[in-house]
Design an enzyme around this catalytic site. Sequence first.
Site, mmCIF file in Angstrom:
data_model
loop_
_atom_site.group_PDB
_atom_site.id
_atom_site.type_symbol
_atom_site.label_atom_id
_atom_site.label_comp_id
_atom_site.label_asym_id
_atom_site.label_seq_id
_atom_site.Cartn_x
_atom_site.Cartn_y
_atom_site.Cartn_z
ATOM 1 N N LYS A 259 4.403 12.379 -31.473
ATOM 2 C CA LYS A 259 3.935 11.184 -30.750
ATOM 3 C C LYS A 259 4.298 11.260 -29.269
ATOM 4 O O LYS A 259 3.444 11.021 -28.401
ATOM 5 C CB LYS A 259 4.589 9.936 -31.360
ATOM 6 C CG LYS A 259 4.466 8.688 -30.511
ATOM 7 C CD LYS A 259 5.116 7.493 -31.163
ATOM 8 C CE LYS A 259 6.579 7.288 -30.900
ATOM 9 N NZ LYS A 259 6.941 6.742 -29.588
ATOM 10 N N ASN A 260 5.571 11.590 -28.982
ATOM 11 C CA ASN A 260 6.025 11.498 -27.597
ATOM 12 C C ASN A 260 5.553 12.650 -26.711
ATOM 13 O O ASN A 260 5.841 12.675 -25.512
ATOM 14 C CB ASN A 260 7.549 11.337 -27.545
ATOM 15 C CG ASN A 260 7.964 9.951 -28.027
ATOM 16 O OD1 ASN A 260 7.114 9.066 -28.177
ATOM 17 N ND2 ASN A 260 9.245 9.766 -28.278
ATOM 18 N N CYS B 98 12.765 -4.897 -24.148
ATOM 19 C CA CYS B 98 12.432 -4.135 -25.344
ATOM 20 C C CYS B 98 13.555 -4.346 -26.347
ATOM 21 O O CYS B 98 14.690 -4.644 -25.949
ATOM 22 C CB CYS B 98 12.317 -2.674 -24.930
ATOM 23 S SG CYS B 98 12.150 -1.520 -26.270
ATOM 24 N N ARG C 139 15.392 -1.084 -20.358
ATOM 25 C CA ARG C 139 14.414 -0.044 -20.059
ATOM 26 C C ARG C 139 13.591 -0.281 -18.785
ATOM 27 O O ARG C 139 12.372 -0.408 -18.833
ATOM 28 C CB ARG C 139 13.482 0.169 -21.259
ATOM 29 C CG ARG C 139 14.231 0.547 -22.504
ATOM 30 C CD ARG C 139 13.337 0.773 -23.681
ATOM 31 N NE ARG C 139 12.682 2.064 -23.655
ATOM 32 C CZ ARG C 139 11.811 2.483 -24.556
ATOM 33 N NH1 ARG C 139 11.467 1.690 -25.550
ATOM 34 N NH2 ARG C 139 11.261 3.671 -24.472
ATOM 35 N N ASP D 151 16.718 9.025 -30.739
ATOM 36 C CA ASP D 151 15.668 8.676 -31.707
ATOM 37 C C ASP D 151 16.031 9.060 -33.143
ATOM 38 O O ASP D 151 15.278 8.758 -34.068
ATOM 39 C CB ASP D 151 14.330 9.332 -31.315
ATOM 40 C CG ASP D 151 13.726 8.671 -30.081
ATOM 41 O OD1 ASP D 151 14.155 7.567 -29.728
ATOM 42 O OD2 ASP D 151 12.821 9.275 -29.479
ATOM 43 N N ARG E 16 3.561 2.724 -35.724
ATOM 44 C CA ARG E 16 3.437 3.208 -34.340
ATOM 45 C C ARG E 16 3.854 4.673 -34.240
ATOM 46 O O ARG E 16 3.389 5.374 -33.351
ATOM 47 C CB ARG E 16 4.360 2.388 -33.415
ATOM 48 C CG ARG E 16 3.926 0.962 -33.258
ATOM 49 C CD ARG E 16 4.806 0.276 -32.264
ATOM 50 N NE ARG E 16 4.892 1.109 -31.053
ATOM 51 C CZ ARG E 16 5.764 0.934 -30.081
ATOM 52 N NH1 ARG E 16 6.618 -0.037 -30.159
ATOM 53 N NH2 ARG E 16 5.768 1.720 -29.038
HETATM 54 N N1 EPU Z 1 16.037 4.259 -17.263
HETATM 55 C C1 EPU Z 1 16.285 3.572 -16.098
HETATM 56 N N2 EPU Z 1 15.326 3.573 -15.120
HETATM 57 C C2 EPU Z 1 14.150 4.215 -15.260
HETATM 58 C C3 EPU Z 1 13.887 4.930 -16.454
HETATM 59 C C4 EPU Z 1 14.862 4.938 -17.439
HETATM 60 O O1 EPU Z 1 17.341 2.970 -15.947
HETATM 61 O O2 EPU Z 1 13.317 4.169 -14.338
HETATM 62 C C5 EPU Z 1 17.041 4.281 -18.337
HETATM 63 C C6 EPU Z 1 16.591 3.597 -19.619
HETATM 64 O O3 EPU Z 1 16.768 2.207 -19.585
HETATM 65 C C7 EPU Z 1 17.452 4.285 -20.673
HETATM 66 C C8 EPU Z 1 17.574 5.694 -20.127
HETATM 67 O O4 EPU Z 1 17.253 5.623 -18.728
HETATM 68 O O5 EPU Z 1 18.702 3.691 -20.734
HETATM 69 C C9 EPU Z 1 16.669 6.728 -20.758
HETATM 70 O O6 EPU Z 1 15.352 6.216 -20.888
HETATM 71 P P1 EPU Z 1 14.047 7.109 -20.800
HETATM 72 O O7 EPU Z 1 13.307 6.760 -19.560
HETATM 73 O O8 EPU Z 1 14.394 8.535 -21.030
HETATM 74 O O9 EPU Z 1 13.223 6.579 -22.052
HETATM 75 P P2 EPU Z 1 11.662 6.496 -22.134
HETATM 76 O O10 EPU Z 1 11.067 7.577 -21.328
HETATM 77 O O11 EPU Z 1 11.234 5.101 -21.900
HETATM 78 C C10 EPU Z 1 11.352 8.142 -24.150
HETATM 79 C C11 EPU Z 1 10.768 8.079 -25.523
HETATM 80 C C12 EPU Z 1 11.683 7.246 -26.406
HETATM 81 C C13 EPU Z 1 13.060 7.900 -26.438
HETATM 82 C C14 EPU Z 1 13.605 8.049 -25.003
HETATM 83 C C15 EPU Z 1 14.910 8.798 -24.921
HETATM 84 C C16 EPU Z 1 8.405 8.291 -25.106
HETATM 85 C C17 EPU Z 1 7.059 7.674 -25.096
HETATM 86 N N3 EPU Z 1 9.429 7.500 -25.445
HETATM 87 O O12 EPU Z 1 11.432 6.806 -23.681
HETATM 88 O O13 EPU Z 1 11.125 7.253 -27.706
HETATM 89 O O14 EPU Z 1 13.957 7.112 -27.169
HETATM 90 O O15 EPU Z 1 12.645 8.752 -24.196
HETATM 91 O O16 EPU Z 1 14.801 10.052 -25.489
HETATM 92 O O17 EPU Z 1 8.539 9.480 -24.828
HETATM 93 C C18 EPU Z 1 10.706 6.415 -29.863
HETATM 94 O O18 EPU Z 1 9.907 7.351 -30.028
HETATM 95 O O19 EPU Z 1 11.090 5.670 -30.809
HETATM 96 C C19 EPU Z 1 11.245 6.154 -28.538
HETATM 97 C C20 EPU Z 1 11.807 4.996 -28.203
#
Ligand code: EPU
Length: 419
Positions: free
Chosen positions: A22-23, A117, A122, A306, A398
């Site tokens: 998915k990701n 969320c 996030r 995850d 999802r």
């Molecule tokens: N963060 C910030 N600022 C930003 C971006 C992130 O503070 O601009 C923080 C977040 O709040 C969090 C940390 O950085 O505490 C890491 O978040 P990240 O941005 O890596 O998460 P994401 O990109 O929103 C993806 C996956 C998630 C997975 C995380 C961590 C996708 C679509 N989603 O989310 O997947 O948990 O990386 O590996 O790729 C899931 O599949 O169930 C899922 C939640």
Amino acid sequence: MDKLLITGGIPLSGEIRISGAKNAALPILAATLLAETSSYVNNVPHLQDVTTMMNLLGRMGVELIVDEKLNIQADSNRVHTFAAPYELVKTMRASVLVLGPLLARFGEAHVSLPGGCAIGSRPVNLHIQGLTAMGADIQVENGYISAKAKRLHGAKIFMDLVTVTGTENLMMAATLAEGTTILENAAREPEVIDLAKCLISMGAKIEGVGSDTLHIEGVEKLSGTHYSILPDRIETGTYLVAAAMTGGHIKLKDTDPSLLDAVLQKLTEIGAYITTGDSWIELDMRGQRPQAVDIYTSPYPAFPTDMQAQFTALNSIADGVATITETVFENRFMHALELQRMGAKIRLEGNMAIIKGVPRLQAAPVMATDLRASASLVLAGLVADGDTVIERIYHIDRGYERIEEKLSQLGAKIRRIRY
Ligand code: EPU
């Protein structure tokens, strides 16, 4: 709303195939916005989030053709709307992945800010900061990110935190920017690498793939590609934990064990006997109860957040006491409260869960709160005494393709109750 009914107590056995990730599918579908000719994406998982991404692209004017195996052809030459509306972003935060591609190719993007969320606040500040450093004029008003740029330019960007979709958004934007972008402290998740490989196959110039520093030299244009999505390591890990918890013996095909080093290491520690080939993993628990195992989540290659909820469920029935430390998201323990309702002995202290394994869980009506939390409740249901009913399973749909069919194939007593 559909529910899942699970009768626990059956050791899983048999073989199933793992779906595409998915990701990786979500950013790669967003990346088709960058190409001037059609792209063909294979091994796309059949999931609600993929449908949401397709709806989003379709509304913008991307022409999508989908065959019965969910291979997707995407042509983004007639894109007319550069917006991701709140009604879609609120159902899937990954919609924010269109921000970088829209801005880089069309010079304009109007994307709803993802709100709070169930697993943490996030924010997307790092996406915005990076694009601003590349010359975008960005306003955040009325709940929307409004961004404009004549042509983005290269920049040296250090990301304070490792962010998966942040790295993906900036990498996509940089492929069409003028000059070289250096992304430091970049995410190294396999899905980020898969996106990079897909972009390279479109003509992008990216160096350092797989490391935490990416050098991206912008090109004038990208063309369409044929790309097959990598296997879903989290789906793989979830079924392995299911087999381990039930004392079962299963084989997963069409997966990639090299993506799961940290998870396989922990499964070995709990007492599972694991064998692997290039594209398969076999786990044999030989009817034993798992040993408790400590977990500390961190960005890849460390143990993935995850998979945290699934190991919380496993430790709930393990022999011994375990601590689980969640360092990526600040509120990712909602499943602990539901697991407690099934008899789990879990104490929460800040970002840590301390779990004393009990020999058996009891069935109870429980509620899914987010995708991986829901998976942990399914796992608990598979070992609980009696019939567990899980509500709000749209969270599971999802991210897990046909979960009840795959688990049934492994011998579980599980069925979907449609409302
Ligand atoms: N963060 C910030 N600022 C930003 C971006 C992130 O503070 O601009 C923080 C977040 O709040 C969090 C940390 O950085 O505490 C890491 O978040 P990240 O941005 O890596 O998460 P994401 O990109 O929103 C993806 C996956 C998630 C997975 C995380 C961590 C996708 C679509 N989603 O989310 O997947 O948990 O990386 O590996 O790729 C899931 O599949 O169930 C899922 C939640």
